[in-house]
Design a protein around this motif. Structure first.
Motif, mmCIF file in Angstrom:
data_model
loop_
_atom_site.group_PDB
_atom_site.id
_atom_site.type_symbol
_atom_site.label_atom_id
_atom_site.label_comp_id
_atom_site.label_asym_id
_atom_site.label_seq_id
_atom_site.Cartn_x
_atom_site.Cartn_y
_atom_site.Cartn_z
ATOM 1 N N PHE A 67 0.826 -1.209 0.000
ATOM 2 C CA PHE A 67 0.000 0.000 0.000
ATOM 3 C C PHE A 67 0.856 1.253 0.000
ATOM 4 O O PHE A 67 0.514 2.249 -0.634
ATOM 5 C CB PHE A 67 -0.915 0.016 1.229
ATOM 6 N N GLU A 68 1.957 1.207 0.749
ATOM 7 C CA GLU A 68 2.733 2.420 0.985
ATOM 8 C C GLU A 68 3.667 2.759 -0.161
ATOM 9 O O GLU A 68 3.901 3.939 -0.450
ATOM 10 C CB GLU A 68 3.532 2.246 2.284
ATOM 11 N N ILE A 69 4.234 1.746 -0.801
ATOM 12 C CA ILE A 69 5.135 1.980 -1.928
ATOM 13 C C ILE A 69 4.710 1.084 -3.087
ATOM 14 O O ILE A 69 3.962 0.111 -2.911
ATOM 15 C CB ILE A 69 6.610 1.700 -1.556
ATOM 16 N N PHE A 88 2.665 -10.041 -5.972
ATOM 17 C CA PHE A 88 2.241 -8.726 -5.514
ATOM 18 C C PHE A 88 0.729 -8.591 -5.633
ATOM 19 O O PHE A 88 0.127 -8.970 -6.647
ATOM 20 C CB PHE A 88 2.927 -7.624 -6.335
ATOM 21 N N HIS A 89 0.136 -8.032 -4.590
ATOM 22 C CA HIS A 89 -1.279 -7.671 -4.586
ATOM 23 C C HIS A 89 -1.308 -6.152 -4.465
ATOM 24 O O HIS A 89 -1.207 -5.598 -3.358
ATOM 25 C CB HIS A 89 -2.013 -8.360 -3.435
ATOM 26 N N ASP A 90 -1.434 -5.497 -5.592
ATOM 27 C CA ASP A 90 -1.201 -4.065 -5.711
ATOM 28 C C ASP A 90 -2.308 -3.255 -5.034
ATOM 29 O O ASP A 90 -3.428 -3.158 -5.532
ATOM 30 C CB ASP A 90 -1.103 -3.686 -7.195
ATOM 31 N N GLY A 91 -1.961 -2.691 -3.881
ATOM 32 C CA GLY A 91 -2.865 -1.757 -3.215
ATOM 33 C C GLY A 91 -2.373 -0.337 -3.292
ATOM 34 O O GLY A 91 -2.917 0.553 -2.620
ATOM 35 N N TYR A 92 -1.341 -0.126 -4.112
ATOM 36 C CA TYR A 92 -0.733 1.202 -4.229
ATOM 37 C C TYR A 92 -1.345 2.012 -5.375
ATOM 38 O O TYR A 92 -1.520 3.217 -5.251
ATOM 39 C CB TYR A 92 0.775 1.044 -4.439
ATOM 40 N N ASP A 134 2.839 -4.156 3.748
ATOM 41 C CA ASP A 134 3.662 -2.944 3.675
ATOM 42 C C ASP A 134 2.772 -1.760 3.297
ATOM 43 O O ASP A 134 2.513 -1.505 2.135
ATOM 44 C CB ASP A 134 4.765 -3.143 2.640
ATOM 45 N N SER A 135 2.336 -0.998 4.296
ATOM 46 C CA SER A 135 2.675 -1.196 5.690
ATOM 47 C C SER A 135 1.404 -1.169 6.524
ATOM 48 O O SER A 135 0.358 -0.692 6.087
ATOM 49 C CB SER A 135 3.624 -0.087 6.168
ATOM 50 N N LEU A 136 1.507 -1.672 7.759
ATOM 51 C CA LEU A 136 0.376 -1.615 8.676
ATOM 52 C C LEU A 136 0.059 -0.181 9.082
ATOM 53 O O LEU A 136 -1.089 0.141 9.388
ATOM 54 C CB LEU A 136 0.683 -2.457 9.911
ATOM 55 N N SER A 137 1.056 0.679 9.083
ATOM 56 C CA SER A 137 0.817 2.081 9.439
ATOM 57 C C SER A 137 -0.104 2.745 8.425
ATOM 58 O O SER A 137 -0.986 3.534 8.797
ATOM 59 C CB SER A 137 2.148 2.841 9.521
ATOM 60 N N TRP A 138 0.078 2.435 7.145
ATOM 61 C CA TRP A 138 -0.810 2.996 6.120
ATOM 62 C C TRP A 138 -2.231 2.504 6.325
ATOM 63 O O TRP A 138 -3.190 3.271 6.214
ATOM 64 C CB TRP A 138 -0.313 2.599 4.728
ATOM 65 N N ILE A 139 -2.385 1.228 6.658
ATOM 66 C CA ILE A 139 -3.730 0.671 6.881
ATOM 67 C C ILE A 139 -4.365 1.276 8.118
ATOM 68 O O ILE A 139 -5.573 1.561 8.152
ATOM 69 C CB ILE A 139 -3.639 -0.861 6.985
#
Length: 330
Positions: A67-69, A88-92, A134-139
């Protein structure tokens, strides 16, 4: 990619005895949810990539929910043989589903959706897999900590029912972005927490070892035993991990190389020492239980008119010269 025992996971063969960090990286013990807690002064994505590289060398499927990068940035520096083995599971690209591109987004971050995506990508493989968040902080900026903890717990429990083997879930957590109660909640559901801090400065580093960071590891085993250890580590070429449990010497004084001595009484509000004048004055003060010669003489030699006691022993008295007061029990 050919797995060479001892190249990347040198601590795996000896388990957690030689180095807990290498043991966790090498897969010597199932880690469950492993948090890499970093900060602005000491980033943890490099250590995360070392764990990922170690999992690929063990021929494990690795699923990266980024998610973050971007995928390109996460893959930067990884060997081609490692990069092609990552799912990769693209959440970005479209994290909030504004463009409706059909890629993975935050709304799909649920336990059933995670299990479905991993199962579809893994197929009939029975290999234990490693999951990277990557990363739990973004979630955590989009979800409350309570629902996120439930999602992670339901995901690990549901993996068994879905026929998936999850060796570990790696989560990157930026400590300086969250309140202490959020960090505490995440630590409670994690089986391993690796907290990274900058190493102390040293004029005399160990031979061939310049530490990148100090890792404080708290590892909870299934038996209920909790292990805590501090290790210095560095990430070498191809994200190989090298650790050391030896203490790093603090930086010494630049002049002469002598260690700086600290005076514990330097900053006190009162004085613990006496000056020469104060010491002489103290020695001149008479103590109350010390009698001078004049006072002893006046007490022992009575003057005229003093009362006196005369005692004449009776003939029947049993006088013991060695015990005239008869107060000894012999």
């Amino acid at each position: 990619v050919t797995h060479k025992p001892g190249a990347q996971d040198g601590g795996a063969q000896a388990g957690l005895g030689l180095g807990m960090l290498q043991g966790l990286s090498g897969g010597a013990e199932a880690a469950g949810l492993l948090l890499v807690a970093d900060s602005f002064e000491c980033e943890g994505r490099t250590l995360l990539k070392s764990f990922v590289t170690s999992a690929v060398l063990r021929e494990e499927p690795v699923h990266v929910f980024n998610f973050e990068i971007s995928e390109t940035e996460f893959s930067n520096g990884l060997d081609d043989g490692v990069r092609v083995r990552l799912h990769f599971h693209d959440g970005y690209s479209d994290p909030l589903n504004w463009d409706q591109t059909g890629t993975f987004n935050i709304d799909g971050f649920t336990a059933p959706e995670l299990l479905h995506r991993i199962g579809a990508a893994q197929g009939a493989s029975l290999q234990p897999s490693t999951i990277v968040l990557d990363s739990l902080s973004w979630i955590l900026q989009r979800k409350q900590v309570g629902p996120l903890c439930r999602i992670l717990q339901d995901f690990q429990r549901g993996a068994v029912g879905a026929g998936l083997k999850i060796r570990k879930v790696l989560g990157l957590l930026h400590m300086d972005l969250h309140q202490p109660e959020v960090l505490e909640a995440m630590s409670q559901i994690a089986s391993t927490v690796v907290t990274l801090t900058a190493p102390p400065e040293s004029n005399r580093p160990q031979a061939d070892f310049l530490p990148y960071a100090l890792a404080t590891i708290i590892h909870k085993r299934k038996s209920g035993k909790v292990l805590k250890k501090e290790e210095y580590f560095t990430v070498q070429d191809r994200f190989s991990l090298k650790t050391s449990v030896e203490p790093i010497l603090e930086k010494e004084a630049a002049q002469g190389g002598d260690a700086v001595s600290v005076d514990p009484a330097a900053n006190l509000t009162f004085n613990l020492r006496l000056t020469d004048g104060e010491r002489q004055a103290k020695e001149r003060v008479p103590l109350p239980y010390h009698f001078s010669t004049e006072k002893k003489t006046s007490l022992l030699e009575g003057g005229a008119g003093d009362g006196r006691i005369y005692y004449e022993p009776d003939g029947a008295d049993d006088v013991d010269e060695e015990d005239p007061d008869d107060d000894l029990d012999i």
